[in-house]
Design an enzyme around this catalytic site. Structure first.
Site, mmCIF file in Angstrom:
data_model
loop_
_atom_site.group_PDB
_atom_site.id
_atom_site.type_symbol
_atom_site.label_atom_id
_atom_site.label_comp_id
_atom_site.label_asym_id
_atom_site.label_seq_id
_atom_site.Cartn_x
_atom_site.Cartn_y
_atom_site.Cartn_z
ATOM 1 N N GLY A 1 0.582 -2.602 5.869
ATOM 2 C CA GLY A 1 1.682 -2.387 4.685
ATOM 3 C C GLY A 1 1.423 -2.978 3.487
ATOM 4 O O GLY A 1 1.896 -2.913 2.395
ATOM 5 N N GLU A 2 0.268 -3.844 3.352
ATOM 6 C CA GLU A 2 0.148 -4.756 2.172
ATOM 7 C C GLU A 2 -1.075 -4.116 1.567
ATOM 8 O O GLU A 2 -1.017 -3.366 0.641
ATOM 9 C CB GLU A 2 -0.248 -6.207 2.374
ATOM 10 C CG GLU A 2 1.193 -6.567 2.977
ATOM 11 C CD GLU A 2 1.149 -8.391 3.224
ATOM 12 O OE1 GLU A 2 0.791 -9.011 2.360
ATOM 13 O OE2 GLU A 2 1.593 -8.706 4.232
ATOM 14 N N MET A 3 -2.446 -4.261 1.488
ATOM 15 C CA MET A 3 -3.540 -3.911 1.181
ATOM 16 C C MET A 3 -4.330 -2.948 1.890
ATOM 17 O O MET A 3 -5.132 -2.306 1.366
ATOM 18 C CB MET A 3 -4.219 -5.354 0.647
ATOM 19 C CG MET A 3 -3.660 -6.001 -0.468
ATOM 20 S SD MET A 3 -4.485 -7.607 -0.797
ATOM 21 C CE MET A 3 -5.737 -7.229 -1.833
ATOM 22 N N HIS B 1 0.735 -1.177 -0.035
ATOM 23 C CA HIS B 1 0.132 -0.159 -0.096
ATOM 24 C C HIS B 1 0.916 1.138 0.002
ATOM 25 O O HIS B 1 1.941 1.437 0.814
ATOM 26 C CB HIS B 1 -0.878 -0.062 1.177
ATOM 27 C CG HIS B 1 -1.912 0.990 1.378
ATOM 28 N ND1 HIS B 1 -2.878 1.137 0.448
ATOM 29 C CD2 HIS B 1 -1.756 2.282 2.268
ATOM 30 C CE1 HIS B 1 -3.591 2.324 0.868
ATOM 31 N NE2 HIS B 1 -3.093 3.043 1.778
ATOM 32 N N ASN C 1 -3.805 -6.035 6.354
ATOM 33 C CA ASN C 1 -2.225 -5.637 6.839
ATOM 34 C C ASN C 1 -1.979 -4.269 6.262
ATOM 35 O O ASN C 1 -2.113 -4.026 5.054
ATOM 36 C CB ASN C 1 -1.322 -6.551 6.291
ATOM 37 C CG ASN C 1 0.181 -6.174 6.767
ATOM 38 O OD1 ASN C 1 0.825 -5.178 6.418
ATOM 39 N ND2 ASN C 1 0.854 -7.148 7.493
#
Lengths: 113, 345
Positions: free
Chosen positions: B136-138, B94, B134
């Site tokens: 940091g991810e999606m 992200h 998460n």
């Protein structure tokens, strides 16, 4: 303390100690084909008595690392190769969850009574 | 009988036997069986794969609305055109944030017991929602509208196409976190490797493997000891090892299990379709399989808490090439993947 009573107490303690030693057993748990095995069969739980010993023996051609982070017993036997074994004495009643750190599919319970 | 046991034929038999052993990498037929594909795709009884479940899971997998930005889908990182990975040393999440670990392929997930590089998810269903939520991810909120973002559940429930697809796949269960996880898992379980040259060779099509690849297989099982960790049909022991990478910042599996040997240990990845999934290692340290082989040839770089399986190999240049050729023989023919049509309303 009366010397006679003291002698009896010592004798009683020695008898109890020898009795406990005589009763305590050693159980062989093999690590084979990435599973815990008892007498050649996969085992997920074993019931033993307080004071008994479990001998963990690696029969696989690669390392295993048996450990437990249970409240009953915390230990880390480190990595050991095929043919080697390590022992753990279970001196309290309860249940310990035992795993291989390298291969977490290997999991079993030690039920101590 | 005289013919069979004549010394001449006995000697010839011995030589043929020795040649066979060399050609088959010293493995017996029984040992080769360990590499055979299991009979059926493993699946949990409470989420058996059906065409409608796999279809729904595929829609969700390719839908960028699963992310907070509505811009990142599961397939952004697990790109089917790149071996279900992303070709990057470590993933980008992200807000274009570069993450700490590489994107593992989802190929043959069905055959794995633990998920993520540190194995913290004990089933696909437990893993499926992790990257979505998460930060940091999606960076998606699945079940809570947080003021700025509409929750994923609200987004999906607003679309008739999804309402219908969920009802067909999971009748009466609705659109929930649980059914999203189950559908994604069903789709991921359907992504299995095709027969590679090595598989065809085991089945008797001996011309599928080059001599170099066959020599590499012998090394894989012998001198190079790769098989100690990369074993079985999926070429993984599903275990965790510190292989001596220079990465002091990531505790790996130790974050999950506080056992010394797990400091810096990560899950053994599959070698299926490995030619398609560079860069390699949990931190994308190596761009080529040749670099990977050289890493193991040197016995790793960082020696602290190194797995006892890792030792200097003293491979010759030819042996290194042979190992690479063998690993390439584990990559099968790739079936093109079609994109699903996503509900617009």
């Amino acid at each position: 303390m009366n010397p006679k009573h003291l002698a009896n107490s010592i004798l009683f303690t020695v008898i109890i100690m020898f009795s406990t030693t005589a009763l305590a057993e050693e159980h062989l748990i093999a690590q084979n084909s990435k599973s815990f095995q008892l007498s050649g069969s996969k085992v997920e739980a074993i019931t033993i008595k307080v004071g008994d010993t479990i001998r963990f023996k690696n029969e696989d051609p690669f390392f295993h690392n048996i450990f437990s982070l249970s409240d009953l017993k915390t230990f880390d036997l480190g990595s050991f190769p095929k043919g080697q074994s390590k022992t753990v004495v279970f001196d309290k009643a309860g249940t310990a969850e035992v795993e291989c750190a390298i291969h977490p599919e290997m999991f079993m319970e030690i039920i101590v009574q | 009988m005289k013919y069979i046991f004549s010394p001449q034929h006995w000697r010839r038999g011995v030589w043929i036997g020795l040649a066979f052993i060399l050609m088959t990498g010293a493995s017996t037929a029984a040992e080769l069986n360990t590499y055979l594909r299991p009979g059926a795709i493993p699946q949990p009884s409470n989420n058996l794969m059906t065409p409608n479940r796999v279809k729904l899971g595929k829609m969700l997998f390719f839908d960028p609305r699963l992310s907070g930005s509505n811009w990142i889908s599961c397939a952004t990182c697990h790109n089917p055109a790149m071996g279900w990975s992303d070709g990057l040393p470590t993933a980008i999440g992200h807000g274009q944030k570069i993450l700490g670990r590489s994107t593992p392929t989802i190929l043959n997930s069905a055959y794995q017991p633990l998920f993520m590089w540190d194995g913290h998810a004990r089933s696909l269903e437990k893993q499926a929602l992790g990257p979505i939520e998460n930060e940091g991810e999606m960076a998606q909120s699945i079940d809570n509208d947080n003021g700025k973002l509409i929750s994923l559940l609200a987004e999906l429930k607003a679309l008739k196409g999804y309402r219908d697809a969920f009802e067909v796949a999971y009748p009466g269960e609705g659109i929930t976190k649980k059914t999203i996880a189950k559908a994604l898992s069903s789709f991921e379980r359907s992504i299995v490797s095709s027969d590679a040259p090595f598989d065809l060779w085991i089945k008797g099509e001996k011309q599928t493997m080059s001599n170099a690849a066959l020599r590499g297989f012998t090394l894989f099982e012998g001198k190079a000891s790769c098989v100690k960790c990369h074993s079985g049909f999926n070429f993984t022991d599903n275990g965790f090892h510190n292989i001596g990478l220079e990465d002091a910042t990531d505790a790996g599996r130790y974050a999950i299990r506080k056992v010394k040997i797990l400091i810096g240990a990560f899950k053994t990845p599959t070698l299926r379709d490995v030619a398609l999934t560079a860069p390699y290692m949990h931190n994308g340290a190596y761009s080529t399989l040749a670099e990977v082989v050289e890493h193991y040839n040197l016995g790793g770089h960082a020696t602290e808490n190194l797995s006892p399986n890792i030792k200097k190999l003293n491979l010759t240049a030819t042996e290194k090439t042979d190992l690479v050729e063998f690993m390439k023989s584990l990559t099968g023919e790739i079936t093109p993947v079609t994109y699903p049509v996503l509900p617009a309303e």
